[in-house]
Design a protein around this motif. Structure first.
Motif, PDB file in Angstrom:
ATOM      1  N   SER A   7     -44.353  13.613 -11.081  1.00 26.38           N
ATOM      2  CA  SER A   7     -43.102  13.757 -10.349  1.00 26.38           C
ATOM      3  C   SER A   7     -42.463  15.117 -10.595  1.00 26.38           C
ATOM      4  CB  SER A   7     -42.155  12.637 -10.768  1.00 26.38           C
ATOM      5  OG  SER A   7     -40.933  12.782 -10.137  1.00 26.38           O
ATOM      6  N   CYS A   8     -42.278  15.476 -11.880  1.00 28.59           N
ATOM      7  CA  CYS A   8     -41.615  16.749 -12.145  1.00 28.59           C
ATOM      8  C   CYS A   8     -42.610  17.863 -12.444  1.00 28.59           C
ATOM      9  CB  CYS A   8     -40.629  16.623 -13.303  1.00 28.59           C
ATOM     10  SG  CYS A   8     -41.384  16.211 -14.881  1.00 28.59           S
ATOM     11  N   ARG A  17     -47.626   4.166 -14.464  1.00 24.98           N
ATOM     12  CA  ARG A  17     -46.813   3.084 -13.913  1.00 24.98           C
ATOM     13  C   ARG A  17     -47.685   1.930 -13.416  1.00 24.98           C
ATOM     14  NH1 ARG A  17     -42.184   3.752  -9.617  1.00 24.98           N
ATOM     15  NH2 ARG A  17     -41.693   1.660 -10.291  1.00 24.98           N
ATOM     16  N   TRP A  31     -35.774   7.266 -14.426  1.00 28.00           N
ATOM     17  CA  TRP A  31     -35.077   7.522 -13.177  1.00 28.00           C
ATOM     18  C   TRP A  31     -35.672   6.698 -12.037  1.00 28.00           C
ATOM     19  CZ3 TRP A  31     -35.895  10.096  -8.409  1.00 28.00           C
ATOM     20  CH2 TRP A  31     -34.705  10.318  -7.698  1.00 28.00           C
ATOM     21  N   ALA A  32     -37.031   6.637 -11.970  1.00 31.34           N
ATOM     22  CA  ALA A  32     -37.692   5.867 -10.908  1.00 31.34           C
ATOM     23  C   ALA A  32     -37.306   4.385 -10.987  1.00 31.34           C
ATOM     24  CB  ALA A  32     -39.206   6.015 -11.021  1.00 31.34           C
ATOM     25  N   GLU A  35     -33.612   3.885 -10.105  1.00 31.30           N
ATOM     26  CA  GLU A  35     -33.404   4.173  -8.691  1.00 31.30           C
ATOM     27  C   GLU A  35     -33.878   3.002  -7.825  1.00 31.30           C
ATOM     28  OE1 GLU A  35     -31.610   6.464  -6.305  1.00 31.30           O
ATOM     29  OE2 GLU A  35     -31.477   6.616  -8.481  1.00 31.30           O
ATOM     30  N   GLU A  36     -35.020   2.401  -8.184  1.00 33.03           N
ATOM     31  CA  GLU A  36     -35.510   1.276  -7.381  1.00 33.03           C
ATOM     32  C   GLU A  36     -34.559   0.097  -7.441  1.00 33.03           C
ATOM     33  OE1 GLU A  36     -39.504   0.317  -8.392  1.00 33.03           O
ATOM     34  OE2 GLU A  36     -40.216   2.266  -7.690  1.00 33.03           O
ATOM     35  N   HIS A  38     -31.410   0.294  -7.935  1.00 32.59           N
ATOM     36  CA  HIS A  38     -30.243   0.692  -7.150  1.00 32.59           C
ATOM     37  C   HIS A  38     -30.486   0.461  -5.663  1.00 32.59           C
ATOM     38  CE1 HIS A  38     -26.839   2.948  -5.744  1.00 32.59           C
ATOM     39  NE2 HIS A  38     -27.606   3.817  -5.127  1.00 32.59           N
ATOM     40  N   GLN A  39     -31.684   0.862  -5.170  1.00 30.00           N
ATOM     41  CA  GLN A  39     -32.005   0.665  -3.756  1.00 30.00           C
ATOM     42  C   GLN A  39     -32.044  -0.816  -3.400  1.00 30.00           C
ATOM     43  OE1 GLN A  39     -32.001   2.738  -1.467  1.00 30.00           O
ATOM     44  NE2 GLN A  39     -32.150   4.668  -2.565  1.00 30.00           N
TER      45      GLN A  39
ATOM     46  N   ILE B 394     -39.176  -1.246  -0.487  1.00 24.88           N
ATOM     47  CA  ILE B 394     -39.211  -0.792  -1.871  1.00 24.88           C
ATOM     48  C   ILE B 394     -40.480   0.005  -2.128  1.00 24.88           C
ATOM     49  CG2 ILE B 394     -39.426  -1.598  -4.232  1.00 24.88           C
ATOM     50  CD1 ILE B 394     -36.651  -1.682  -3.180  1.00 24.88           C
ATOM     51  N   VAL B 397     -39.858   3.326  -0.992  1.00 23.41           N
ATOM     52  CA  VAL B 397     -38.942   4.006  -1.901  1.00 23.41           C
ATOM     53  C   VAL B 397     -39.692   4.513  -3.119  1.00 23.41           C
ATOM     54  CG1 VAL B 397     -36.988   3.636  -3.430  1.00 23.41           C
ATOM     55  CG2 VAL B 397     -36.931   2.737  -1.142  1.00 23.41           C
ATOM     56  N   ILE B 401     -39.732   8.357  -4.135  1.00 28.27           N
ATOM     57  CA  ILE B 401     -39.164   8.834  -5.396  1.00 28.27           C
ATOM     58  C   ILE B 401     -40.184   9.678  -6.122  1.00 28.27           C
ATOM     59  CG2 ILE B 401     -38.507   8.046  -7.689  1.00 28.27           C
ATOM     60  CD1 ILE B 401     -37.149   5.720  -6.365  1.00 28.27           C
ATOM     61  N   ASN B 402     -41.436   9.193  -6.065  1.00 26.11           N
ATOM     62  CA  ASN B 402     -42.434   9.903  -6.827  1.00 26.11           C
ATOM     63  C   ASN B 402     -42.761  11.262  -6.248  1.00 26.11           C
ATOM     64  OD1 ASN B 402     -44.138   9.367  -9.154  1.00 26.11           O
ATOM     65  ND2 ASN B 402     -45.696  10.026  -7.733  1.00 26.11           N
ATOM     66  N   LYS B 404     -40.730  13.258  -4.827  1.00 29.83           N
ATOM     67  CA  LYS B 404     -39.571  14.145  -4.866  1.00 29.83           C
ATOM     68  C   LYS B 404     -39.066  14.521  -3.485  1.00 29.83           C
ATOM     69  CE  LYS B 404     -40.139  17.694  -7.391  1.00 29.83           C
ATOM     70  NZ  LYS B 404     -39.897  18.801  -8.326  1.00 29.83           N
ATOM     71  N   LEU B 410     -31.502   4.827   3.930  1.00 27.49           N
ATOM     72  CA  LEU B 410     -31.924   3.516   4.403  1.00 27.49           C
ATOM     73  C   LEU B 410     -30.763   2.849   5.100  1.00 27.49           C
ATOM     74  CD1 LEU B 410     -33.956   2.344   1.362  1.00 27.49           C
ATOM     75  CD2 LEU B 410     -34.838   2.857   3.611  1.00 27.49           C
TER      76      LEU B 410
END
Lengths: 343, 417
Positions: A7-8, A17, A31-32, A35-36, A38-39, B394, B397, B401-402, B404, B410
């Motif tokens: 990711s970074c 994962r 963060w992932a 964030e999930e 949260h979504q 999801i 998502v 997210i991965n 970037k 949504l």
């Protein structure tokens, strides 16, 4: 050559994962994950600003992670929620009394108010006493039914608007599989819903913010964040039918990791034929709690326990509801059938 | 207590074990020879009657086969489809009371190219099956899987259905009349009697059968390359199933068959159901494993062996000498966890031994589900894409997210199911 975070692309990856097999560093994983969740909350519109939310806390990994993530997201995204912890004491020695200590520690760590309700004070029976009467096979039914009511009662005492529980993706997938295996259409329809219906008196709606989070990821999150949780299995669980569904699901995950999400997706897309009889929501004749029969399940179970007829709640017993309500004695034949099975 | 000459006989309890040497539960005269379901003992004659009756009842109850219709029987050589073939023979034979009235044809698909068999093995299997098919005197087609690579893309379209689906019992008659009418318009000299006499004359003359054009090694290699490009066994089995369906469908359409009968037994369907759930195909559960599958429009797939467990079929085949040929498939001798389908099979069979009513319970679930109407039917794999619900969102998502990408906006509203 060290594997970099996908990711970074700056730090070294420390884990892979389970959900997507990406290699991530610690911060990106946190963060992932957050964030999930949260979504999930935002797209299902689980909470409104200013609500009081009770978090069902057992001291285990799911509820600890839930409490932590809810606190983090509440501050980060300004949900404006008032959070508190709600815990249930079933009275299982060697399991529940230890996990309750963990919950009390959580209360201090997260600075959230805590309320504990126990089966002893609500019903007059602990799980150990119930198992002595019922035996080792059908006791999960008692525990589950009583806990649901206990959570609701506790929530009403604290005047909470919503309850959230730590059910994760594996739990929901197992429930779908179990209901398919048992042919239980009514439950199959409801079990994938992310939150329960919210009309009616005496009913506190409940939701599952962690519904799409894998159990393995929850464990990884708790481990890397060094969260304090209690990790022993309930001593009565090896004999449950759910164990079969669980083994199958774990094997499926080993073959194809996305299988858990696929099962949930299948469950969400099942639709029921017209003309199939569905239970209608009403109220219990004795305690006023919601019920689809004349008496709610916990009243039936309690009645059975108090009269020494532990099989009263197991199996079909609709015809006996009127008899119980009007306090009539049961016939000899019925009593014989309802006594405990000798092992 | 633990002495050498201790006599324990008097104190041991004698448990009554269920035995086969008791009377048949149906006729109560003959001795039973087998036990099926949960302790029902049957004698030979009653079992045969029970078996045959179930087949007729299945067809009669569901009433989708019209008299004079051309029906394609998909036979793989395994016990269930061989049993189905013998039942059809039995039902169409002259001396059967209330005999069935349709015109059957047989199709066998040679999948040796995909499962890596040599040409000699494949030819041997085909020869064995051909002798079985010739004995039935029905028209048969032997199709090699390699031909699926040269099918026209029109096979992917759902055809329009030729007749209206009968709504209630009384309109079955109306549907039959309509069917005969349509047929008359197409072939002016068609009649049910004609179709029947055509069938009887089949037994007189030698039938010219469709053994389709021989395949070349290049075809086989192309097929093997296709299968090798699929990485997991789960996906390979899925691909094989889809290709097989397309081939059967194409044959049915070009040869004028309007119904296809598949030999899936109850146990096989339960496994299919559970694997479909694990693969994310809950939306099409009712049609994938139900009695009739009307998704293709002009060709309807029916599964008359749906109520037979593998045990019943095995007993019947053995007791009445039904010929069947074992042909190794993609997952023969594979490990338990090699594919989702294989894993499900071992799970269901184990569960069935501990809890005998498992398979019946979840076929009951199946009966109560219906097909969810798709917004956008996807023709390639006949799966409905389903509405964009929580899960799929999801997954998107997680990917976003991965990678970037900037946060996806949504929509707040969820499409209703």
């Amino acid at each position: 050559m060290p594997v970099l975070c996908s990711s970074c692309a700056e730090k070294r990856a420390v884990l892979k994962r389970p959900k997507t097999a990406h290699s991530l560093c610690k911060e990106c994983f946190f963060w992932a994950f957050e964030e999930e969740v949260h979504q999930t909350i935002v797209s299902a519109q689980l909470f409104k600003h200013g609500e009081t939310v009770g978090i069902g806390a057992s001291g285990g990994k799911d509820s600890t992670v839930l409490a932590h993530v809810m606190k983090v997201l509440n501050e980060r995204y300004n949900y404006g929620l008032k959070l508190l912890l709600l815990s249930v004491d079933e009275g299982i020695t060697g399991y529940r009394d230890d996990s309750l200590e963990t919950v009390k520690r959580n209360q201090q760590q997260y600075e959230l108010p805590l309320k504990i309700v126990s089966y002893e004070e609500l019903y007059g029976w602990t799980m150990d006493a119930i198992v002595k009467q019922v035996g080792l096979k059908n006791n999960c039914t008692f525990c589950g039914v009583f806990r649901r009511q206990a959570l609701d009662r506790g929530a009403m005492m604290l005047k909470v608007d919503k309850i959230c529980t730590g059910h994760n993706a594996d739990d929901v997938a197992e429930t779908v599989l179990m209901n398919v295996l048992r042919g239980d259409i009514a439950r199959l329809r409801r079990c994938t819903a992310i939150s329960t219906a919210s009309e009616g008196e005496g009913v506190v709606p409940r939701c599952k913010p962690l519904k799409y989070a894998y159990e393995k990821e929850i464990v990884l999150y708790a481990y890397f964040k060094k969260l304090d949780y209690f990790s022993t299995e309930c001593i009565y669980s090896p004999n449950a039918y759910r164990g079969h569904a669980r083994t199958f699901l774990k094997d499926l995950e080993a073959v194809r990791p996305s299988a858990i999400m696929d099962v949930i997706h299948s469950g969400e897309n099942l639709s029921v034929r017209e003309g199939v009889k569905m239970p209608v929501q009403g109220t219990c004749g004795r305690c006023g709690y919601i019920s689809s029969q004349a008496l709610c399940k916990s009243c039936v179970l309690l009645e059975g326990l108090n009269r020494g007829l532990p099989r009263l709640g197991i199996g079909k017993h609709h015809r006996l509801h009127e008899k119980i309500l009007s306090q009539q004695p049961l016939t000899q034949e019925e009593e014989r059938k309802l006594k405990a099975v000798d092992f | 207590m633990c002495q050498v000459d201790e006599e324990y006989n008097g104190q041991l309890e004698h448990r009554v074990t269920p035995r086969v040497s008791k009377k048949c539960v149906k006729c109560k005269e003959n001795t039973a020879v087998l036990i099926i379901r949960a302790g029902d003992a049957f004698c030979r004659g009653c079992f045969k009657e029970y078996f045959i009756h179930k087949f007729r009842a299945m067809l009669g109850k569901n009433r989708v086969i019209f008299p004079g219709e051309k029906v394609l029987l998909a036979v793989s050589g395994g016990p269930a489809s061989s049993s189905m073939l013998s039942q059809v023979q039995e039902g169409l034979s002259r001396d059967a009371p209330k005999k069935l009235r349709f015109v059957p044809g047989i199709i066998y698909i040679d999948e040796g190219g995909a499962s890596g068999q040599s040409m000699e093995e494949r030819e041997r299997a085909v020869a064995q099956l051909e002798s079985v098919f010739r004995a039935t005197n029905y028209h048969y087609h032997i199709v090699h899987l390699e031909q699926v690579l040269s099918l026209p893309s029109s096979v992917l379209e759902a055809g329009s259905s030729a007749t209206e689906k009968p709504q209630t019992g009384s309109s079955y008659k109306a549907a039959v009349d309509q069917f005969i009418q349509t047929k008359k318009n197409q072939h002016p000299d068609f009649s049910v009697e004609n179709a029947q006499s055509h069938l009887s004359s089949l037994s007189m003359q030698k039938v010219e059968n469709g053994v389709t054009s021989p395949i070349t090694p290049e075809h086989t290699q192309a097929l093997q390359r296709l299968f090798a490009s699929v990485r997991t066994l789960t996906a390979k089995e899925d691909l094989l199933y889809t290709l097989r369906q397309h081939l059967i469908l194409h044959t049915a359409r070009t040869q004028g068959y309007t119904k296809v009968m598949m030999g899936d037994s109850c146990s096989r369907l339960a496994i299919k159901l559970l694997s479909n759930i694990s693969l994310g195909r809950g939306a099409s559960l009712a049609t994938d494993t139900g009695f009739s599958d009307p998704r293709y429009g002009d060709v309807v797939i029916v599964r008359p062996m749906r109520d037979y467990s593998s045990k019943e079929i095995a007993y019947y085949n053995r007791m009445f000498d039904i010929p069947s040929v074992f042909i190794p498939g993609l997952d023969t001798k594979a490990q338990d966890k090699a594919s989702i389908q294989h894993l499900t099979e071992s799970f269901v069979t184990k569960l069935q031994t501990d809890f005998p009513s498992t398979v019946k319970a979840f076929l009951l679930t199946l009966k109560n589900t219906k097909r969810k109407m798709p917004r956008v039917p996807v023709h390639l794999c006949e799966r409905a894409l389903g509405m964009l619900q929580g899960c799929m969102r999801i997954a998107d998502v997680a990917r976003a997210i991965n990678c970037k990408t900037p946060k996806i906006a949504l929509h707040g509203d969820r499409t209703d199911s």
